[in-house]
Enzyme design. Structure first.
Site, PDB file in Angstrom:
ATOM      1  N   ASN A  10       0.968  -1.063   0.095  1.00  0.00           N
ATOM      2  CA  ASN A  10      -0.047  -0.033  -0.010  1.00  0.00           C
ATOM      3  C   ASN A  10       0.992   1.250  -0.186  1.00  0.00           C
ATOM      4  O   ASN A  10       1.659   1.517   1.060  1.00  0.00           O
ATOM      5  CB  ASN A  10      -0.945  -0.087   1.200  1.00  0.00           C
ATOM      6  CG  ASN A  10      -1.754   1.115   1.425  1.00  0.00           C
ATOM      7  OD1 ASN A  10      -1.761   2.279   0.498  1.00  0.00           O
ATOM      8  ND2 ASN A  10      -2.227   1.379   2.598  1.00  0.00           N
ATOM      9  N   LYS A  12       0.222   4.217  -0.181  1.00  0.00           N
ATOM     10  CA  LYS A  12      -0.342   5.525   0.464  1.00  0.00           C
ATOM     11  C   LYS A  12      -0.248   6.678  -0.328  1.00  0.00           C
ATOM     12  O   LYS A  12      -0.069   6.672  -1.761  1.00  0.00           O
ATOM     13  CB  LYS A  12       0.044   5.599   1.838  1.00  0.00           C
ATOM     14  CG  LYS A  12      -0.066   4.396   2.728  1.00  0.00           C
ATOM     15  CD  LYS A  12       0.278   4.433   3.905  1.00  0.00           C
ATOM     16  CE  LYS A  12      -0.017   2.913   4.815  1.00  0.00           C
ATOM     17  NZ  LYS A  12       0.138   2.952   6.234  1.00  0.00           N
ATOM     18  N   HIS A  95      -9.332   1.346   4.606  1.00  0.00           N
ATOM     19  CA  HIS A  95      -8.294   1.594   5.361  1.00  0.00           C
ATOM     20  C   HIS A  95      -8.545   2.275   6.536  1.00  0.00           C
ATOM     21  O   HIS A  95      -8.806   3.248   6.353  1.00  0.00           O
ATOM     22  CB  HIS A  95      -7.013   1.792   4.427  1.00  0.00           C
ATOM     23  CG  HIS A  95      -5.766   1.917   5.003  1.00  0.00           C
ATOM     24  ND1 HIS A  95      -5.284   2.834   5.917  1.00  0.00           N
ATOM     25  CD2 HIS A  95      -4.571   0.878   4.863  1.00  0.00           C
ATOM     26  CE1 HIS A  95      -4.145   2.474   6.422  1.00  0.00           C
ATOM     27  NE2 HIS A  95      -3.743   1.321   5.840  1.00  0.00           N
ATOM     28  N   GLU A  97      -6.724   4.689   7.728  1.00  0.00           N
ATOM     29  CA  GLU A  97      -6.546   6.290   7.380  1.00  0.00           C
ATOM     30  C   GLU A  97      -7.512   6.855   6.612  1.00  0.00           C
ATOM     31  O   GLU A  97      -8.034   8.117   7.121  1.00  0.00           O
ATOM     32  CB  GLU A  97      -5.092   6.287   6.631  1.00  0.00           C
ATOM     33  CG  GLU A  97      -3.859   5.803   7.391  1.00  0.00           C
ATOM     34  CD  GLU A  97      -2.610   5.458   6.683  1.00  0.00           C
ATOM     35  OE1 GLU A  97      -2.703   5.432   5.405  1.00  0.00           O
ATOM     36  OE2 GLU A  97      -1.831   4.760   7.325  1.00  0.00           O
ATOM     37  N   GLU A 167      -5.286  -5.009  10.145  1.00  0.00           N
ATOM     38  CA  GLU A 167      -4.337  -3.991  10.560  1.00  0.00           C
ATOM     39  C   GLU A 167      -4.685  -3.461  11.678  1.00  0.00           C
ATOM     40  O   GLU A 167      -5.376  -2.339  11.849  1.00  0.00           O
ATOM     41  CB  GLU A 167      -4.134  -2.842   9.502  1.00  0.00           C
ATOM     42  CG  GLU A 167      -3.901  -3.589   7.966  1.00  0.00           C
ATOM     43  CD  GLU A 167      -3.325  -2.625   7.043  1.00  0.00           C
ATOM     44  OE1 GLU A 167      -2.187  -2.633   6.407  1.00  0.00           O
ATOM     45  OE2 GLU A 167      -3.814  -1.196   6.835  1.00  0.00           O
ATOM     46  N   GLY A 173       2.753   1.945  10.883  1.00  0.00           N
ATOM     47  CA  GLY A 173       3.869   2.975  10.581  1.00  0.00           C
ATOM     48  C   GLY A 173       4.480   3.408  11.968  1.00  0.00           C
ATOM     49  O   GLY A 173       4.934   4.377  12.311  1.00  0.00           O
ATOM     50  N   SER A 213       3.482  -2.476  10.082  1.00  0.00           N
ATOM     51  CA  SER A 213       4.857  -2.454  10.259  1.00  0.00           C
ATOM     52  C   SER A 213       5.505  -3.890   9.983  1.00  0.00           C
ATOM     53  O   SER A 213       6.513  -4.319  10.713  1.00  0.00           O
ATOM     54  CB  SER A 213       5.385  -2.007  11.648  1.00  0.00           C
ATOM     55  OG  SER A 213       4.858  -0.762  11.999  1.00  0.00           O
TER      56      SER A 213
END
Ligand code: 13P
Length: 249
Positions: A10, A12, A95, A97, A167, A173, A213
């Protein structure tokens, strides 16, 4: 039959179109494998040059998002037909985010998942708990709710082809990977949830990724778990490490 692993990057909001082509040319020889499906989910503007750059390789190109309407007055959005028209096979849906910064809800995730299937695009459906939820002991309750709503109205045959990405938000991250036990426990729980919604055959077929991660060092111990069928990789997908992650064995 054993499930084939699926390892997706991904990207991003990283990589301009020209950087994308450069990165693909670097990664191309490193991500060769017959053992896994390899997908690069890239920013919308990178999709066309990326598709061109991966021609003749084992890499598939995916999108990071799409809208759930066919067309019309939705300024800034990308439709499913725009993706299929150029040859996109996968799309990340929901996702964390997007849920956090762009107001995606379980309901919009469900609409997008249904629309993706309608157009023959494989959704990579994301779920995952916050650190607070983990500490409160409600991880599996929360994830079961996310999964159940995401798959409302999805048939068993469609669900068999879907990908779910687990996730944990606290691991994205942050350099903090969930332990293999934590990741396996939730991925196994997701598979049981799918068995409850549908049946054993569907649960056996659906592919469940871990994300958060993932790096070249942690990938092997994660991917060897019985219910982890690959990874959704952020930061490490932008580096040559991604080749090692794909060839984790
Ligand atoms: P990182 O691998 O950078 O933690 O990102 C994970 C992720 O969000 C993939 O979708």
């Amino acid at each position: 039959m054993a499930r084939k692993k699926i390892i997706a990057g991904n990207w991003k909001m990283n990589m301009t179109p020209s950087e994308a082509v450069e990165l693909i040319n670097t990664l191309k020889p490193l991500v060769k494998t017959e053992d896994a499906d390899v997908v690069f989910c890239v920013p919308a503007i990178d999709i066309i040059p990326a598709l061109e750059a991966v021609k003749g390789t084992n890499i598939e190109i995916g999108a990071e998002n799409m809208y759930y309407e066919e067309k019309g007055a939705y300024t800034g959005e990308i439709s499913p037909a725009m993706l299929t028209d150029v040859g996109v096979k996968y799309v990340i849906i929901g996702h964390s985010e997007r849920r956090e910064y762009f107001a995606e809800t379980d309901e919009t995730v469900n609409k997008k998942v249904l629309k993706a299937f309608e157009h023959g695009i494989t959704p990579i459906v994301c779920c995952g708990e916050t650190l607070t939820q983990r500490e409160q002991g409600v991880t599996m309750d929360f994830i079961r709710q996310q999964v159940k709503i995401a798959f409302l109205g999805v048939t068993a045959d469609q669900a068999k082809t879907a990908v779910i990405a687990y996730e944990p938000i606290w691991a994205i991250g942050t350099g903090k990977t969930a332990t293999t036990e934590q990741a396996q426990e939730v991925c196994g729980g997701i598979r049981r949830c799918i068995a409850e919604i549908y049946d054993e055959a569907t649960a056996e077929a659906i592919r469940i990724q871990y994300g958060g991660s993932v790096n070249a060092k942690t990938a092997p111990e994660l991917f060897v778990q019985p219910d982890i069928d690959g990874g959704l990789v952020g930061g490490a997908a932008l580096k040559p490490d991604f080749g090692q992650i794909v060839n984790w064995k």
